[in-house]
Enzyme design. Structure first.
Site, PDB file in Angstrom:
ATOM      1  N   GLU A 257      39.878  23.515  32.836  1.00  0.00           N
ATOM      2  CA  GLU A 257      39.745  24.869  33.396  1.00  0.00           C
ATOM      3  C   GLU A 257      40.328  24.917  34.809  1.00  0.00           C
ATOM      4  OE1 GLU A 257      39.095  27.179  31.554  1.00  0.00           O
ATOM      5  OE2 GLU A 257      37.874  26.378  29.943  1.00  0.00           O
ATOM      6  N   TRP A 260      43.906  25.225  34.409  1.00  0.00           N
ATOM      7  CA  TRP A 260      44.332  26.597  34.047  1.00  0.00           C
ATOM      8  C   TRP A 260      44.588  27.405  35.320  1.00  0.00           C
ATOM      9  CZ3 TRP A 260      46.102  29.303  30.086  1.00  0.00           C
ATOM     10  CH2 TRP A 260      45.828  28.887  28.776  1.00  0.00           C
ATOM     11  N   TRP A 288      50.939  53.469  26.222  1.00  0.00           N
ATOM     12  CA  TRP A 288      49.490  53.415  26.459  1.00  0.00           C
ATOM     13  C   TRP A 288      48.924  54.824  26.351  1.00  0.00           C
ATOM     14  CZ3 TRP A 288      48.111  48.531  26.424  1.00  0.00           C
ATOM     15  CH2 TRP A 288      48.983  47.556  26.937  1.00  0.00           C
ATOM     16  N   ASN A 323      33.265  34.337  31.443  1.00  0.00           N
ATOM     17  CA  ASN A 323      34.655  34.247  30.961  1.00  0.00           C
ATOM     18  C   ASN A 323      34.845  34.785  29.541  1.00  0.00           C
ATOM     19  OD1 ASN A 323      37.466  33.272  30.984  1.00  0.00           O
ATOM     20  ND2 ASN A 323      36.687  31.862  29.432  1.00  0.00           N
ATOM     21  N   TRP A 341      46.858  47.447  30.670  1.00  0.00           N
ATOM     22  CA  TRP A 341      46.109  46.308  31.199  1.00  0.00           C
ATOM     23  C   TRP A 341      46.018  46.340  32.726  1.00  0.00           C
ATOM     24  CZ3 TRP A 341      48.704  43.119  34.563  1.00  0.00           C
ATOM     25  CH2 TRP A 341      50.107  43.089  34.486  1.00  0.00           C
ATOM     26  N   TRP A 364      44.407  38.913  32.131  1.00  0.00           N
ATOM     27  CA  TRP A 364      44.649  40.254  31.565  1.00  0.00           C
ATOM     28  C   TRP A 364      45.868  40.268  30.655  1.00  0.00           C
ATOM     29  CZ3 TRP A 364      42.013  44.541  30.780  1.00  0.00           C
ATOM     30  CH2 TRP A 364      40.777  44.654  31.430  1.00  0.00           C
TER      31      TRP A 364
END
Ligand code: FAD
Length: 432
Positions: A257, A260, A288, A323, A341, A364
């Site tokens: 993590e 990441w 959208w 998360n 987004w 996102w």
């Protein structure tokens, strides 16, 4: 005669121990005066009760106290860096400026401008890697281009990682090189237009969470993640210490993590456009719906989808969201509601205590499908199945949505199967 000094500029590395740039500054001959700027370019965009400003302020107060114990102090300014720096050069005889790398687009521009200005004043500007283990071009593919997929990136990240990279910088040994000064003034939160927040900030006590992290991290009701995000964001914890602790605890999932986080920072460094545009450019052709009433219902946690509503209410009340739930609410906004987004990314940026541009944009875009390493667009999270798997006893939901199961609870804003078919159609049109 003014004493020649070196300035160390704190930004998102708010600690004295194990700080790369500060260590290098202290190893210099000239005494070091530490500086922090409350940057109006950033602060002017925040609301007056933004809890993160209180967190920074409290951290600055304690840094000042620590430095005062060594006969020095923290020089704290309020304004824009472009106006503050010329003023500092008038007040002090500055020979060199040290700081740590910052990879966000605004920060890069700010530092490029400062480098130019300091060079014109014949002052050296030295910058260091501090907030990550590997940065920029340190992990590249065989053909010297950046990775855009996490798994092979992480393989190399792990292979390269050894004790050398997480050895702490022993700053304390050199505190005798701090510039000795009388106490300096600290502008108040009120003067800067902010109110003190009563929000509770998570403490740095992640070690007890590492043993069970792999088994428990996906269950939001267990509160078993470390809440270190805020501290990594502002540098109140050193990434080298966190990585060392992960390695020692053999907590490989937690280590991944942390990688990441670096992966997304590396992506933002190489592809700065992805902070604002879709990483996969054809995703910017998506039509959208951007319905404002539905967006409001999402923000307030009134969509009638309990896992989504619980997450949004947790965020609104505490500045944190688990998360797994971040993934669910982000997928719901971009796919079920077909809202851009970027609207969700902005809302998170306003609310999250641990907001971090690279990870937020990365998260996102992953959820919307437009990101570098995203799931294929036709994989649409089903909130009900996510609840069955990760909150089977509705503990998390009941904590944040007490009216769930009563008549007072909202009706679903959109039907799942209908929404799924609609998004597949709209995405297909844009991407074919
Ligand atoms: P832990 O689970 O204890 O993990 C430790 C640390 O590892 C985190 O603090 C973080 O620095 C890093 N990390 C963990 N997971 C990820 C991940 N998926 N991507 C990148 N880094 C990770 N993280 C942020 O730090 N800031 C954000 O603004 C942010 N926005 C997100 C938005 C979306 C839509 C999604 C899906 C994820 C986002 N994340 C963000 C990643 C992740 O949700 C948080 O890092 C994590 O929930 C923070 O809780 P923790 O500190 O208890 O983390």
């Amino acid at each position: 005669m003014k004493t020649p000094i070196t300035i160390f500029w704190f930004r998102r590395d708010l600690r004295l121990e194990d700080n790369a740039g500060l260590y290098h500054a202290l190893n210099n001959v000239t005494p070091v005066l530490a500086l922090f700027i409350f940057d109006k370019n950033i602060l002017d965009k925040l609301s007056e009760d933004d809890a993160r400003v209180t967190f920074i302020f409290q951290t600055i107060e304690s840094l000042k106290k620590e430095l005062q114990q060594y006969g020095s102090d923290l020089l704290v300014k309020y304004g824009t860096p472009e106006k503050i720096w010329p003023q500092i050069l008038k007040d002090y005889k500055v020979e060199e400026v040290y700081t740590n790398h910052d990879y966000e687009p605004y920060a890069r521009e700010r530092d490029d401008n400062l480098a130019e200005f300091l060079t014109s004043e014949e002052i050296a500007f030295r910058t260091f890697k501090d907030q990550v283990i590997f940065e920029k071009d340190e992990i590249l593919k065989g053909d010297k281009t950046p990775y855009t997929v996490f798994t092979p990136y992480y393989k190399q990240w792990q292979a390269k990682l050894d004790d050398f990279y997480f050895k702490a910088y022993p700053t304390k040994k050199y505190f005798k090189n701090l510039f000795q000064t009388e106490h300096l003034v600290l502008p108040s939160l009120k003067e800067m237009g902010f109110k003190a927040s009563s929000q509770e900030f998570p403490k740095i006590n992640y070690k007890n969470k590492l043993d069970d992290y792999a088994e428990q991290r996906d269950f939001p009701a267990m509160e078993s993640t470390t809440r270190i995000g805020l501290h990594l964001r502002f540098g109140t914890v050193s990434i080298r210490k966190a990585v060392k602790d992960a390695v020692e605890a053999k907590s490989n999932v937690w280590l991944s993590e942390l990688a990441w986080r670096e992966f997304y920072m590396m992506i933002l460094w190489h592809f700065p456009y992805a902070a604002y545009d879709s990483f996969k450019k054809q995703y910017d052709k998506i039509k959208w719906r951007n319905n404002e009433t539905e967006f409001k219902a999402w923000c307030e946690g009134n969509t009638g989808y309990p896992i989504v509503d619980a997450g949004m209410r947790q965020l609104n009340e505490t500045g944190f969201m688990h998360n797994r739930v971040r993934m669910v609410v982000a997928s719901f906004l971009s796919k079920h509601l077909l809202i851009d987004w970027r609207w969700g990314e902005n809302y998170f940026a306003e609310k999250l205590l641990d907001y971090e541009m690279a990870s937020n944009v990365g998260g996102w875009q992953w959820a919307a499908g437009s990101g570098n390493d995203a799931a294929p667009y036709f994989r649409v999270f089903n909130p009900e199945l996510q609840t069955k798997r990760f909150d089977p006893k509705f503990e998390y939901i009941k904590k944040w949505v007490p009216e769930y199961g009563t008549k007072k609870y909202a009706q679903p804003i959109v039907e799942h199967t209908f929404a799924r078919e609609r998004v597949l159609k709209v995405f297909k049109e844009a991407l074919s």
